[in-house]
Scaffold this motif. Structure first.
Motif, PDB file in Angstrom:
ATOM      1  N   LEU A 519       0.829  -1.203   0.000  1.00 58.66           N
ATOM      2  CA  LEU A 519       0.000   0.000   0.000  1.00 58.66           C
ATOM      3  C   LEU A 519       0.861   1.250   0.000  1.00 58.66           C
ATOM      4  O   LEU A 519       0.569   2.227  -0.702  1.00 58.66           O
ATOM      5  CB  LEU A 519      -0.936   0.002   1.206  1.00 58.66           C
ATOM      6  N   GLU A 520       1.934   1.229   0.785  1.00 60.55           N
ATOM      7  CA  GLU A 520       2.844   2.388   0.823  1.00 60.55           C
ATOM      8  C   GLU A 520       3.506   2.587  -0.532  1.00 60.55           C
ATOM      9  O   GLU A 520       3.700   3.721  -0.993  1.00 60.55           O
ATOM     10  CB  GLU A 520       3.898   2.178   1.909  1.00 60.55           C
ATOM     11  N   SER A 521       3.841   1.489  -1.191  1.00 59.71           N
ATOM     12  CA  SER A 521       4.483   1.570  -2.506  1.00 59.71           C
ATOM     13  C   SER A 521       3.529   2.192  -3.531  1.00 59.71           C
ATOM     14  O   SER A 521       3.924   3.059  -4.318  1.00 59.71           O
ATOM     15  CB  SER A 521       4.911   0.169  -2.956  1.00 59.71           C
ATOM     16  N   LEU A 522       2.247   1.779  -3.506  1.00 59.06           N
ATOM     17  CA  LEU A 522       1.268   2.333  -4.434  1.00 59.06           C
ATOM     18  C   LEU A 522       0.959   3.798  -4.110  1.00 59.06           C
ATOM     19  O   LEU A 522       0.721   4.610  -5.005  1.00 59.06           O
ATOM     20  CB  LEU A 522      -0.019   1.505  -4.400  1.00 59.06           C
ATOM     21  N   GLU A 523       0.973   4.115  -2.784  1.00 56.23           N
ATOM     22  CA  GLU A 523       0.761   5.510  -2.392  1.00 56.23           C
ATOM     23  C   GLU A 523       1.868   6.386  -2.946  1.00 56.23           C
ATOM     24  O   GLU A 523       1.623   7.474  -3.490  1.00 56.23           O
ATOM     25  CB  GLU A 523       0.715   5.624  -0.867  1.00 56.23           C
ATOM     26  N   SER A 524       3.108   5.879  -2.840  1.00 53.70           N
ATOM     27  CA  SER A 524       4.252   6.632  -3.367  1.00 53.70           C
ATOM     28  C   SER A 524       4.119   6.818  -4.877  1.00 53.70           C
ATOM     29  O   SER A 524       4.402   7.889  -5.424  1.00 53.70           O
ATOM     30  CB  SER A 524       5.545   5.884  -3.034  1.00 53.70           C
TER      31      SER A 524
END
Length: 744
Positions: A519-524
């Motif tokens: 999720l953090e990767s997609l947010e970035s």
């Protein structure tokens, strides 16, 4: 001018060495017509002033490497004030001629099998039909559209006078109505191959078929009348200037004249196949037949042939031999036939046939209302449709039957020997193997054997020596740059934490939930692609791969991933990675699978927006231009989905394509843009979507004369004129007025 109300021979023109397969009334010179033949030539005939009231050959055209099977006249234009002549042939080509030279002005290539029918429309549009199961629309030496939908040879095509409507008739027994390249309606009713079509008016047309019937249709789909009189395949139709009465020809050796819905006259010819006919401006009728002779018939007494020539024609007819296996005369039992005294009784309708026995000979007569007498039309040979015990010798062996098969018209005939004790499927298999023919014909050949070896045939029987592929006698069917995107999706962006995170994991089943790290990767990724001045670090290939993987979630939960993707593809790195040569086709196919008409509207809308945004990068543009035909075709199907947002996104996609094609000479691509925009305008109501579609139309035709001509021939003017008075928003009316001015 005296008229007998009954047609009689005007003249016979022995102008061809083989079957005359097509006729068309010419524009110039006055009263002339064009014929085409299996002898590979086309010829222009002009009326002469000699006592024989005949025609003189004015021009001979050659350019086909095989038989010529159809002809039509392209209407005069500023460039060609005397019009052009288009011919189609068994070499798969269309040759277009002027009246000034024997060789083609140009040749149209594109069909993959025999071109067997042609029709011309306004602004130089040409429509062709082929054994390759397609029809093609041509303009200015280019194929603009291919009409696909029939499952067998397209035997007949016509362009209706208004609204850009086109019709095609096929060996699949159906007729299809096309508008802007799309099949709008399929007409069913004929029970065999549809062989001919003829225009009655803007709203009505005739069709004829191998099923021996002629039908009258409304373009709305209703069959309003069925006409019966022919006893075998009907090959051609032509309508008189009054738009109601017509003529027909067929395999039963006849030309039939129809008035007020009834067959008013039957003229028999001394040739088995009467392939074609046309009505001349003065009401005379020209017909072409398998004996290579063109015959012209007239009801004007001062143009009729001399008494001697009329008698010679009757004598020629009386010497013809009629094979009862054609079914034209019904089943014949010689012992039951009456004698010559039967001819003392008058007939009760024109064209009625009567058989009489003269010793062991059987003669056929036809009643002529105008002459009030029985005319001999030939001697009947063979005697019965029923199987006889007579054997046929072939290659030194005796067989019950030896059929003559023409697989390619005019090619070498093939013999198919058969004994009733044999398995027809095994015989068919051996025949195909011996002659190196495709096994796909197994069913047709076997069924042909079965049909033609029945003990007693009810109704019209198959001609011996027929064609297994239609059942006909000798008639064989085939059976990019770095410019910014033009309409890149200007839709809103969202904040990941508030919208995407709960959407992504909230409704997902356990096996599809993302870890916090993902999720953090997609947010970035989202932050990196959301703004042009983002200070976020460069994207990694892992982030892009995660997005690609997530886009394969089940249809009911993939919506938020698609929303991220439609934003992400505007980023140069994502555009290059997902739309590049290696992955681009996969991306396109995946998006199209989510866009299917029965899919979820939210997914359909977001896929359309994603495709729009792909145009913002060089790789995306290249991908979508390469996949244009499939993408636009599939997208066009969504015009019928009742959803404003989908319609706006669809219109934006068409506008993107129009912008990319504006400076390119790709006429087929522009034709598809015109077609999709035109079709969409029939169902789209939202004014913003209408505006974008109008801009797409205007962009496509701007600075391109051929595209303008095509738009006119498709009836775009009349279709969009209703928007010229729209004032809310004013841009719709203004844009429409500009397009109408372009198309004047």
């Amino acid at each position: 001018m005296a008229s007998s109300n009954s047609y009689k021979l005007r003249c016979s023109i022995p102008g061809h060495e083989m079957d005359v397969r097509g006729l068309a009334t010419a524009v110039f010179p006055e009263g002339s017509f064009v014929s085409v033949s299996r002898d590979r030539t086309g010829r222009v005939w002009v009326p002469n002033s000699s006592p024989d009231r005949g025609f003189t050959e004015m021009h001979c055209m050659s350019g086909h490497s095989n038989f010529v099977s159809c002809v039509c006249i392209i209407a005069p234009s500023e460039t060609y004030p005397r019009g052009l002549i288009a011919t189609g042939g068994n070499d798969n080509n269309i040759c277009v001629f002027t009246l000034d030279q024997p060789q083609p002005l140009f040749t149209l290539k594109g069909h993959k099998n025999t071109v067997c029918t042609l029709s011309s429309g306004k602004f130089g549009t040409l429509l062709s039909g082929s054994w390759d199961t397609t029809a093609k629309v041509w303009l200015n030496e280019k194929c603009m559209m291919t009409l696909q939908g029939h499952s067998a040879a397209v035997w007949a095509v016509i362009i209706l006078p208004e609204q850009g409507l086109m019709l095609s008739g096929s060996a699949d027994k159906t007729i299809k109505l096309w508008k802007a390249g799309r099949c709008e309606k399929t007409f069913t009713g004929h029970e065999d191959c549809v062989r001919g079509l003829a225009v009655i008016s803007n709203t009505e047309f005739f069709s004829c078929s191998n099923d021996t019937s002629i039908r009258r249709w409304l373009v709305t789909g209703e069959c309003v009348q069925v006409y019966y009189s022919h006893t075998n395949f009907i090959y051609s139709l032509a309508v008189f200037p009054n738009g109601q009465d017509f003529v027909s020809t067929g395999e039963d050796r006849t030309l039939r004249i129809w008035r007020n819905g009834e067959c008013s006259q039957t003229i028999r010819l001394p040739a088995q196949s009467v392939w074609c006919c046309c009505v001349l401006p003065n009401g005379d009728i020209a017909v072409g037949a398998s004996d290579g002779i063109i015959r012209v018939f007239t009801e004007s007494e001062d143009r009729m042939a001399s008494v001697e020539d009329l008698q010679a024609f009757e004598d020629e007819l009386s010497k013809a031999t009629i094979d009862p296996k054609t079914g034209d005369l019904g089943d014949i039992k010689v012992e039951d036939l009456p004698g010559r005294e039967h001819l003392n009784e008058p007939g009760n309708r024109d064209g009625q046939t009567r058989l009489i026995k003269d010793g062991q000979k059987v003669e056929a007569y036809q009643w002529s209302v105008s002459d009030g007498r029985w005319m001999k039309i030939g001697d009947v040979v063979g005697g019965s449709n029923q199987q006889t015990s007579k054997s046929v010798m072939y290659e030194g062996k005796e067989y019950d039957y030896v059929f003559t098969i023409d697989v390619n018209e005019g090619g070498p005939s093939m013999k198919l020997p058969y004994n009733v004790s044999e398995d027809p499927w095994l015989t068919a298999h051996n025949f195909l193997q011996k002659n190196d023919l495709s096994p796909m014909f197994l069913d047709q050949v076997a069924n042909f054997i079965i049909e033609n070896t029945k003990g007693h045939v009810v109704g019209p029987a198959q001609p011996a020596g027929g064609d297994p592929f239609t059942g006909g006698a000798r008639y064989i069917p085939g059976s990019a740059d770095d410019r910014p995107g033009f309409g890149a999706d200007p839709f809103t962006e969202s904040v990941f934490q508030n919208v995407y995170s709960p959407e992504l994991n909230g409704g997902a089943p356990q096996e599809h939930k993302f870890s916090e790290e993902i999720l953090e990767s997609l947010e970035s990724l989202l932050l990196s692609v959301s703004g042009p001045n983002s200070s976020e670090p460069p994207l990694t290939i892992q982030q892009i791969n995660l997005l690609w993987k997530a886009s394969h979630w089940p249809d009911d939960i993939v919506f938020p991933v698609l929303d991220i993707m439609r934003l992400a593809v505007r980023h140069p790195q994502v555009n290059e990675t997902l739309c590049g040569e290696a992955e681009g086709v996969q991306l396109c196919n995946h998006l199209l699978s989510l866009m299917r008409p029965e899919g979820r509207p939210a997914n359909q809308m977001l896929v359309l927006r994603t495709l729009c945004n792909c145009f913002s990068g060089r790789h995306g543009r290249a991908l979508l231009m390469a996949q244009r035909e499939t993408v636009l075709s599939r997208a066009a199907d969504l015009a019928t989905v009742c959803n404003k947002n989908i319609h706006v996104a669809l219109a934006t996609l068409v506008l993107n394509y129009a912008g990319c094609l504006h400076s390119q000479p790709d006429l087929e691509a522009k034709a598809q843009c015109l077609s999709v925009a035109s079709r969409a305008l029939e169902t789209v109501q939202d004014r913003e979507a209408v505006f974008r579609l109008l801009v797409a139309l205007g962009t496509t035709v701007a600075s391109d004369q051929t595209a303008k001509d095509l738009a006119r021939s498709l009836g775009v003017n009349s279709q969009i004129s209703k928007y010229s008075s729209v004032s809310d928003p004013a841009k719709v009316g203004e844009c429409c007025q500009l397009i109408l001015k372009e198309l004047q």
